[in-house]
Design a protein around this motif. Structure first.
Motif, PDB file in Angstrom:
ATOM      1  N   GLY A   1       0.826  -1.202   0.000  1.00 12.37           N
ATOM      2  CA  GLY A   1       0.000   0.000   0.000  1.00 12.37           C
ATOM      3  C   GLY A   1       0.853   1.241   0.000  1.00 12.37           C
ATOM      4  O   GLY A   1       2.087   1.184   0.056  1.00 12.37           O
ATOM      5  N   PRO A   2       0.215   2.402  -0.034  1.00 13.26           N
ATOM      6  CA  PRO A   2       0.949   3.670  -0.120  1.00 13.26           C
ATOM      7  C   PRO A   2       1.507   4.157   1.211  1.00 13.26           C
ATOM      8  O   PRO A   2       2.182   5.184   1.255  1.00 13.26           O
ATOM      9  CB  PRO A   2      -0.116   4.638  -0.639  1.00 13.26           C
ATOM     10  CG  PRO A   2      -1.397   4.103  -0.060  1.00 13.26           C
ATOM     11  CD  PRO A   2      -1.242   2.603  -0.070  1.00 13.26           C
TER      12      PRO A   2
ATOM     13  N   ALA B   1      -4.732  -0.602  11.994  1.00 13.77           N
ATOM     14  CA  ALA B   1      -3.553   0.200  12.281  1.00 13.77           C
ATOM     15  C   ALA B   1      -3.807   1.611  11.764  1.00 13.77           C
ATOM     16  O   ALA B   1      -4.832   1.871  11.118  1.00 13.77           O
ATOM     17  CB  ALA B   1      -2.323  -0.415  11.610  1.00 13.77           C
ATOM     18  N   VAL B   2      -2.887   2.511  12.053  1.00 15.55           N
ATOM     19  CA  VAL B   2      -2.969   3.884  11.546  1.00 15.55           C
ATOM     20  C   VAL B   2      -1.708   4.143  10.746  1.00 15.55           C
ATOM     21  O   VAL B   2      -0.594   4.074  11.285  1.00 15.55           O
ATOM     22  CB  VAL B   2      -3.123   4.901  12.694  1.00 15.55           C
ATOM     23  CG1 VAL B   2      -3.048   6.322  12.149  1.00 15.55           C
ATOM     24  CG2 VAL B   2      -4.442   4.686  13.428  1.00 15.55           C
ATOM     25  N   GLY B   3      -1.878   4.422   9.443  1.00 12.20           N
ATOM     26  CA  GLY B   3      -0.740   4.595   8.561  1.00 12.20           C
ATOM     27  C   GLY B   3      -0.814   5.889   7.772  1.00 12.20           C
ATOM     28  O   GLY B   3      -1.885   6.488   7.613  1.00 12.20           O
TER      29      GLY B   3
ATOM     30  N   ILE C   1     -10.178   2.126   5.994  1.00 11.88           N
ATOM     31  CA  ILE C   1     -11.552   1.946   6.458  1.00 11.88           C
ATOM     32  C   ILE C   1     -12.043   3.129   7.296  1.00 11.88           C
ATOM     33  O   ILE C   1     -13.210   3.171   7.681  1.00 11.88           O
ATOM     34  CB  ILE C   1     -11.718   0.652   7.271  1.00 11.88           C
ATOM     35  CG1 ILE C   1     -10.861   0.694   8.535  1.00 11.88           C
ATOM     36  CG2 ILE C   1     -11.402  -0.574   6.418  1.00 11.88           C
ATOM     37  CD1 ILE C   1     -11.245  -0.368   9.553  1.00 11.88           C
ATOM     38  N   GLY C   2     -11.171   4.092   7.598  1.00 12.89           N
ATOM     39  CA  GLY C   2     -11.604   5.219   8.419  1.00 12.89           C
ATOM     40  C   GLY C   2     -10.657   6.397   8.330  1.00 12.89           C
ATOM     41  O   GLY C   2      -9.481   6.242   7.986  1.00 12.89           O
ATOM     42  N   SER C   3     -11.176   7.580   8.628  1.00  9.19           N
ATOM     43  CA  SER C   3     -10.394   8.822   8.560  1.00  9.19           C
ATOM     44  C   SER C   3      -9.646   8.906   7.241  1.00  9.19           C
ATOM     45  O   SER C   3      -8.475   9.296   7.191  1.00  9.19           O
ATOM     46  CB  SER C   3      -9.387   8.920   9.715  1.00  9.19           C
ATOM     47  OG  SER C   3     -10.028   9.068  10.937  1.00  9.19           O
ATOM     48  N   ALA C   4     -10.311   8.523   6.158  1.00  3.96           N
ATOM     49  CA  ALA C   4      -9.652   8.460   4.856  1.00  3.96           C
ATOM     50  C   ALA C   4      -9.077   9.806   4.464  1.00  3.96           C
ATOM     51  O   ALA C   4      -9.730  10.852   4.624  1.00  3.96           O
ATOM     52  CB  ALA C   4     -10.646   7.977   3.793  1.00  3.96           C
TER      53      ALA C   4
ATOM     54  N   VAL D   1      -7.022   5.267   9.073  1.00  5.29           N
ATOM     55  CA  VAL D   1      -7.204   3.957   9.694  1.00  5.29           C
ATOM     56  C   VAL D   1      -7.191   2.894   8.600  1.00  5.29           C
ATOM     57  O   VAL D   1      -7.968   2.966   7.638  1.00  5.29           O
ATOM     58  CB  VAL D   1      -8.520   3.896  10.489  1.00  5.29           C
ATOM     59  CG1 VAL D   1      -8.662   2.523  11.159  1.00  5.29           C
ATOM     60  CG2 VAL D   1      -8.559   5.003  11.547  1.00  5.29           C
ATOM     61  N   VAL D   2      -6.300   1.927   8.761  1.00  5.43           N
ATOM     62  CA  VAL D   2      -6.074   0.896   7.751  1.00  5.43           C
ATOM     63  C   VAL D   2      -6.422  -0.462   8.351  1.00  5.43           C
ATOM     64  O   VAL D   2      -6.063  -0.757   9.494  1.00  5.43           O
ATOM     65  CB  VAL D   2      -4.601   0.901   7.289  1.00  5.43           C
ATOM     66  CG1 VAL D   2      -4.329  -0.231   6.306  1.00  5.43           C
ATOM     67  CG2 VAL D   2      -4.240   2.257   6.693  1.00  5.43           C
TER      68      VAL D   2
END
Length: 650
Positions: free
Chosen positions: A321-322, A339-341, A363-366, A350-351
C-alpha cells in the motif's frame, strides 16, 4: 512557470487549511466486529471524539461536544477507552479529559460516571482500560494525586466496578497492585484470565532506559498474587507485553540494542531494526498477536512498516500500500488487524489488514486532498555526516510549487525542524504545516538528531549527558551541509521546534551563529527550574540521563540553559506558549524574556489561553503558523501580503 523569489510563491495552503487537518486518528480498536478509534476536532476546541465504524462502512462520531476522549495519565496520556459487544450491543468505557473520570457509554444512552472526582491535587486519572464484564469490572492504570505538588502522586493497577458504585466512592475502587513502582502500564490478561502481565519502572529511569516486566497469577476472586519480575531491568527496556492465543508471554525488549520480539524469552525475529519504541503514551502497541499464531507488527529501521510475523520461521511479510509509516496503535480481532498509517502523499488514516488475503485497505479517517496534491512537497530521506563522522538521519522537503520556480541566481531559505521528545522521531509523512512553507518556496529539513528513536539503542543513547550539545550540533551540521552544497541560502537559515525541539531551537540560537532567526514553541529553557519542580512527575528526573546527575554536575544545568545564555542571543525569534502547559510551563518563557529585557533583540511572545503542551485549537494553530511565516518574511526580506504582520519588539 513563473519565476518568483523563494518564499513569495502564491499558495492555496493557508494556515486555516493546515490547522483543519492537524492531528491524526489514534487508539484504534475493535468493539465486537466493529472498528472504533479517537479522532481530533481542531474546530471544536481541540477535543478528541470517539468514532464508530458501523458494519455498513459508515462512520459516526458517537460522543458530541463537549465530550473529550483523552487521558491525562503521565500528562502525555494513554489509551483512553475500551469496548466490547454484549448481546450484540457495544459497551464502552472512556476517560473524559475535563474531569478525568471514567465513564460508561452504551449507544442510545448518556455516558454515566464510574469513578469519583478527587478533591486532592490534580485528581484521579485513568488509562489503558480493560473491560471484564464477566467480573463486572474494568481494570486499568490509576494515577492518584496525594497532594498539591506535581510529584505528589502514586500509580497502581486498579479495578473499577462497572455498575457505577464507585462514582462517588473512592473506597469502591479495588487496588490490584501496590505502589512499590513509580510507574506502571495497564494489565494484559491471558486468554483464560488466569495470569496478568504489565510493565513498571522507577525514577530516574525513563521507560526507554529500563523497565521491568512483571507477571502475576489472577486468583478466582480477582486479586493478583505471586508478583515476579521475568524480564527487563535498569538497562533493558521492555516496550510492550501481551499474550499469544495459547497463553505464551510475548514482549518487545531492546536487550540486544534493538527492540526485538521475544516469546517466553526466545527471540522470534532477531534483526537490527525496531519492533518497539519509546513509551510516551501508555497503551502504545507495536505488535498484536492473532488467533492464528501469527503476529501483526509495526517494525523497521527509521520508517515503521506494518507487517505480519510468522514466529515459527521468523519471516515478516509487509502489507502492500501507499503507507510508509505506521503508528503504535495496532489492534487485532480474529484474522483482522487495524492500524494507523500515512505516507508522503497522505495523512494518517485507519487501515485494515486481512491477514488471510494480505489485502490492506483504508476503512476510516480516509485522507482527502485539501488542495491539489501538486502543491505537496516532494521529500526524501537522507543521511548526513556530523561531528566525528557520525551519521545524522533527516528528511529534506525542498521548496515545491507546480507553477513557480525561484530565480537561477537565488538559493531558497530553509527551516531546520527539531522534533520533540527528545526521545522521538520525525516520520516522513504528509504534514500540511510543512507544505504551508514549501509551497511558498521555503525549504524544510526535519532532523532526527542523535538521541532519536528508530535507529537502535546506541543512536538513542548518543544524547545521554549531551542534551543541548549533540542535538544542536546535528541540526547545525544538516543546515550547513545544505548551505555548503548550494541547496539552501546560508544567510537565510532558520530553526524551529516544540517542547524538546523548542529547547534545541533556543539552545541553537544561544550557542551558534548558524541561524538568522528561530521559532521556539512551548520549550524547556531553564534546566535548574525544570528539574526542581517546574514540570510534571513523569519527566521530573529525565534530566538525570539527558544532562547528568544534578547532585554531581549542578553547574551543567546552569551552563547549558538558554536562560543563562540569553546575553548571547542576537537573532530575532518568536516564542509560542500555552498558558495551561504543566509540562513546559509559561514561567520558563517569562524568565527567559526577563533576561532579554532591554537588549534590543527583535522578538514576539504569543501566549495562548486554554492551550496546554501541544496546540489543539484551530484558532491557535492559525495564529502560530502565520506568526512564524511573518517572522521569516521580515528576517529574510520576503513579501507575504496575505499574512498578518507580526510585531517584533526590541
Amino acid at each position: 512557470m513563473q519565476i518568483l523569489a523563494y518564499g513569495e510563491w502564491p499558495s492555496p495552503i493557508d494556515a486555516a487549511t493546515a490547522a483543519a487537518h492537524d492531528g491524526s486518528p489514534e487508539y484504534a480498536g475493535f468493539v465486537g466486529d466493529e472498528v472504533w478509534w479517537t479522532e481530533p476536532r481542531p474546530a471544536e476546541g481541540g477535543r478528541r471524539t470517539l468514532v464508530r465504524r458501523h458494519s455498513d462502512g459508515t462512520e459516526e462520531s458517537v460522543l458530541p461536544a463537549p465530550w473529550n476522549v483523552r487521558s491525562r495519565v503521565i500528562e502525555y496520556g494513554g489509551r483512553p477507552w475500551a469496548g466490547t459487544a454484549r448481546d450484540g450491543r457495544p459497551l464502552v468505557v472512556f476517560a473524559h479529559f475535563a474531569d478525568q473520570r471514567l465513564y460508561r457509554y452504551e449507544p442510545g444512552g448518556e455516558p454515566r460516571p464510574l469513578t469519583p472526582v478527587s478533591p486532592v491535587g490534580q485528581g484521579l486519572r485513568w488509562a489503558e482500560p480493560v473491560l471484564l464484564p464477566e467480573r463486572g469490572e474494568v481494570w486499568c492504570v490509576l494515577e492518584e494525586f496525594t497532594g498539591e505538588g506535581p510529584s505528589d502522586v502514586r500509580r497502581v493497577l486498579a479495578a473499577v466496578p462497572l455498575d457505577g458504585s464507585a462514582a462517588e466512592d473512592r473506597g469502591a475502587v479495588r487496588e490490584l497492585s501496590d505502589d512499590r513502582h513509580r510507574f506502571v502500564t495497564g494489565p494484559r490478561l491471558t486468554p483464560d484470565g488466569r495470569r496478568a502481565a504489565w510493565l513498571a519502572w522507577d525514577h530516574p529511569r525513563m521507560p526507554w532506559d529500563g523497565t521491568e516486566l512483571l507477571l502475576a497469577d489472577v486468583t478466582p476472586d480477582g486479586t493478583l498474587r505471586d508478583v515476579r519480575t521475568v524480564a527487563g531491568g535498569p538497562e533493558e527496556s521492555v516496550a510492550q507485553v501481551d499474550w499469544t492465543h495459547d497463553g505464551r508471554l510475548l514482549y518487545a525488549s531492546d536487550r540486544t540494542g534493538w527492540w526485538n520480539l521475544y516469546r517466553d524469552g526466545e527471540a522470534l525475529c532477531p534483526r537490527e531494526e525496531e519492533f518497539g519504541g519509546p513509551l510516551w503514551k501508555l497503551g502504545s502497541r507495536w505488535f498484536a498477536p492473532l488467533d492464528s499464531g501469527l503476529i501483526a507488527v509495526v517494525h523497521g529501521r527509521g520508517a515503521a512498516a506494518l507487517g505480519v510475523l510468522d514466529p515459527e520461521t521468523g519471516e515478516v511479510v509487509d502489507a502492500a500500500g501507499p503507507w510508509t509509516e505506521f503508528t503504535p496503535t495496532l489492534a487485532a480481532h480474529g484474522e483482522r488487524v487495524v492500524a494507523v498509517g500515512a505516507g508522503p502523499r497522505s495523512a494518517h488514516e485507519v487501515v485494515e489488514l486481512d491477514t488471510r488475503t494480505g489485502r490492506a485497505r483504508v476503512i476510516g479517517s480516509a485522507h482527502q486532498d485539501a488542495v491539489d496534491p501538486a502543491y505537496y512537497p516532494e521529500p526524501y530521506s537522507r543521511t548526513f555526516t556530523g561531528p566525528d563522522g557520525r551519521e545524522i538521519h533527516a528528511h529534506v522537503h525542498p521548496p515545491h510549487h507546480p507553477g513557480c520556480a525561484g530565480p537561477a541566481d537565488e538559493k531558497p531559505p530553509y527551516v531546520i525542524w527539531a522534533h520533540g521528545g527528545p526521545t522521538g522521531r520525525s516520520p516522513l509523512v504528509l504534514d500540511l504545516e510543512i507544505a504551508y512553507f514549501t509551497s511558498r518556496g521555503i525549504g524544510v529539513a526535519e532532523v532526527n538528531y542523535g538521541g532519536s528513536t528508530g535507529y537502535g539503542r546506541a543512536y538513542r543513547d548518543r544524547l545521554r549527558g549531551q542534551w543541548g550539545v549533540v542535538d544542536v550540533e546535528d541540526c547545525a551540521a544538516v543546515a550547513l551541509a545544505l548551505a555548503d552544497e548550494g541547496t539552501a541560502d546560508r544567510e537565510r537559515l532558520a530553526v524551529r521546534g516544540g517542547s524538546a525541539g523548542g529547547w534545541t531551537t533556543a539552545a541553537s540560537l544561544t550557542t551558534t551563529d548558524v541561524y538568522a532567526c528561530g521559532t521556539i514553541i512551548y520549550p524547556v529553557l531553564d534546566l535548574t527550574g525544570w528539574g526542581t519542580g517546574e514540570t510534571h512527575d513523569f519527566e521530573s528526573q529525565y534530566l538525570e540521563g539527558l544532562i547528568g546527575p544534578r547532585a554531581e554536575v549542578p553547574e551543567r544545568y546552569e551552563e547549558r540553559s538558554p536562560v543563562a545564555r540569553a546575553d548571547r542571543l542576537t537573532a530575532p525569534f518568536v516564542l509560542l506558549q500555552g498558558l495551561d502547559d504543566v509540562i513546559c510551563p509559561p514561567v520558563q518563557c517569562e524568565r527567559f524574556l526577563a533576561r532579554l529585557a532591554g537588549r534590543g533583540v527583535p522578538h514576539a511572545y504569543l501566549a495562548f489561553e486554554g492551550e496546554g503542551h501541544g496546540f489543539r485549537r484551530a484558532e491557535t494553530m492559525i495564529r502560530a503558523l502565520e506568526a512564524e511565516l511573518s517572522l521569516y518574511a521580515q528576517v529574510f526580506g520576503l513579501k507575504v501580503p496575505d499574512v498578518p504582520v507580526l510585531e517584533l519588539a526590541g
